[in-house]
Design an enzyme around this catalytic site. Structure first.
Site, PDB file in Angstrom:
ATOM      1  N   TYR A 254       0.833  -1.197   0.000  1.00 19.44           N
ATOM      2  CA  TYR A 254       0.000   0.000   0.000  1.00 19.44           C
ATOM      3  C   TYR A 254       0.868   1.248   0.000  1.00 19.44           C
ATOM      4  CZ  TYR A 254      -4.057  -2.922   0.793  1.00 19.44           C
ATOM      5  OH  TYR A 254      -5.047  -3.859   0.655  1.00 19.44           O
ATOM      6  N   GLU A 494      -9.006 -12.922  -4.601  1.00 24.77           N
ATOM      7  CA  GLU A 494      -8.890 -12.362  -3.252  1.00 24.77           C
ATOM      8  C   GLU A 494      -9.925 -11.268  -3.010  1.00 24.77           C
ATOM      9  OE1 GLU A 494      -5.458 -11.036  -0.088  1.00 24.77           O
ATOM     10  OE2 GLU A 494      -5.132 -10.569  -2.194  1.00 24.77           O
TER      11      GLU A 494
END
Length: 521
Positions: A254, A494
């Site tokens: 991230y 996912e």
């Protein structure tokens, strides 16, 4: 969970070399079809969806992602307590919050965005939610906001993350068993993080509005903490991923690829809406140009807030309250026009089956977040005489609503695979999602501890996950509309919290308005 290659979305993969990830990303082909119009499904592919059932399941998903001590009313009963001592290494209580995806790390940046979008969903479309689902949605917001308050509890720091992702990804184990190092990362004056602080401010401000009527004291605490987070963000400007130590722990999972400037405006915009304080209005007016409010983008997600910012801020102009915000309406129009096939603007790409598509994978995050903006902007427009001006054509709210419905119906099964991409919805949905807790025996059924590598056979197994993560929406099909239901293919299989968070609002709208164009505004 996994790295997010720039510039469009985050991916999730257990890898060893960042350079390999970025190189691999460059090999991903673009979406395969761009056209001026939506595909026509045969009548047999169409059906009326049970949006109420999908809404209930989309909210239930968040209970499967909870970290910490679980409450007595926990409905995802196959989960157990986990991460109860998180933060101890830093002398802080960081129990709680959400695991972002299929791993056991708590990443604060996407968690804050998830909380913002859950709150925004309730604020815009909560009136369309059945009473029980409105209550569950508020509980999902509170599970996030309670944790975010803890990240601000110690003076001089904001806690960013709990868990070493590299070590976590070496294991395939249940969160209840995890024994990898729970490293704590934080930002401070010496290593700023305007991005995480600005998003935290947005989340807490938005959440304060959810609880204003039912728990005013809690709402005031949230709003005061939002002000505190924003003051930090604006005083110590910088992106957390620019710091070498934080970059080592947070990237490539991230990283803030888009810069922190959008989070400053985003945080100010939510504080303006929650507080009506003209200080934040002036901040938006005075800093919009320098902080890039006009940056064009057909993306909205945990990293890039520009499109959402412009839709949010344009509300006051559309309603005739603050005419000086007209430029934000123009920016929002520009974004919307990229989604309209008949407009002359550069267009976002769609798959042959009609799914809004961006290269790289985990595509449902774009489907849900952009659908949310379409419906929210349509709501604002419907209360005025305004339309979206796209060159030679003018687009009204019903068109935007119908376009969002097409995207959600694709997600729920109106697609070439005739598969729902929400676990537990419909007759056919993914069975082997990329998710540790779902794919391993429940601690309730198998109370013996399972060590780091003991889960590997389950990861490699062709069997269905023993614990269906009801309501989870997977990354979804590729640019050719195909989906192989492969646990190892994290790009497609996912789920993430920030796929579901905006979907809650979209489904709530459709519960009350299942056929846009055939209802009263």
């Amino acid at each position: 969970m996994a790295p997010r290659p720039p510039p469009t979305h985050r991916l999730c993969v257990r890898i060893l070399l960042v350079s390999f990830v970025l190189a691999a990303h460059r090999l991903v082909p673009p979406c395969s079809a761009s056209f001026f119009g939506f595909p026509h499904f045969p009548a047999s592919a169409k059906r009326q969806h049970d949006y109420r059932d999908a809404l209930a399941k989309s909210i239930l998903f968040f209970e499967g992602q909870r970290s910490g001590r679980l409450p007595s009313g926990q409905r995802a009963s196959w989960r157990g307590d986990s991460g109860v001592s998180d933060g101890a290494a830093a002398g802080a209580d960081l129990e709680g919050g959400y695991y972002d995806a299929g791993d056991n790390v708590k990443f604060g940046f996407p968690m804050a965005f998830t909380t913002t979008m859950l709150a925004w969903s309730v604020l815009e479309f909560g009136d369309s939610m059945p009473r029980d689902e409105r209550r569950h949605a508020a509980a999902a917001v509170r599970w996030g906001s309670d944790y975010l308050l803890k990240t601000l509890a110690l003076p001089g720091v904001i806690f960013l993350q709990v868990g070493d992702p590299w070590k976590d990804h070496e294991c395939w184990e249940r969160p209840e068993d995890m024994d990898t190092e729970r490293t704590v990362y934080n930002v401070s004056a010496g290593r700023p993080g305007s991005d995480i602080a600005g998003e935290t401010a947005a989340a807490l401000a938005a959440a304060s509005m959810v609880f204003r009527d039912g728990d005013p004291e809690y709402a005031e605490t949230l709003l005061a903490s939002a002000r505190k987070a924003f003051e930090y963000a604006d005083t110590y400007k910088g992106a957390y991923s620019d710091d070498p130590d934080l970059r080592a722990g947070g990237c490539p999972f991230y990283c803030d690829f888009n810069g922190y400037q959008d989070e400053l405006l985003w945080g100010a915009a939510w504080l303006r809406r929650a507080s009506k304080d003209d200080t934040f209005l002036q901040y938006i007016q005075n800093n919009g140009k320098t902080l890039g409010a006009e940056d064009s983008s057909n993306e909205f997600g945990w990293d890039n807030k520009h499109a959402g910012l412009n839709v949010l801020v344009s509300k006051e102009f559309i309603e005739g309250e603050v005419l000086s915000l007209q430029s934000y309406k123009e920016f929002a129009d520009n974004f919307i026009c990229t989604l309209i096939p008949e407009s002359s603007s550069p267009h976002i790409t769609y798959t042959p089956g009609g799914m809004l598509c961006k290269p790289g994978g985990s595509n449902m995050q774009h489907v849900t977040s952009i659908s949310f903006l379409l419906l929210t902007y349509a709501k604002y427009l419907s209360k005025s005489s305004h339309t979206v001006n796209c060159g030679d054509i003018s687009v009204g709210p019903v068109t935007l609503q119908q376009q969002a419905k097409k995207q959600v119906d694709y997600l729920l099964g109106d697609n070439p695979m005739k598969m729902s991409y929400m676990i537990g919805y419909g007759d056919r949905y993914p069975q082997r999602i990329h998710h540790r807790a779902s794919s391993l025996p429940s601690i309730k059924d198998h109370p013996q501890r399972m060590a780091c590598k003991e889960g590997t056979p389950y990861y490699n197994s062709p069997s269905s996950n023993p614990n269906p993560l009801i309501g989870a929406v997977v990354g979804g099909p590729g640019e050719d509309d195909t989906y192989e239901d492969d646990r190892a293919d994290f790009r497609k299989s996912e789920p993430t919290t920030y796929i579901n968070a905006p979907l809650v609002g979209v489904l709530a709208f459709l519960v009350g308005n299942p056929n846009p164009g055939h209802f009263r505004h």
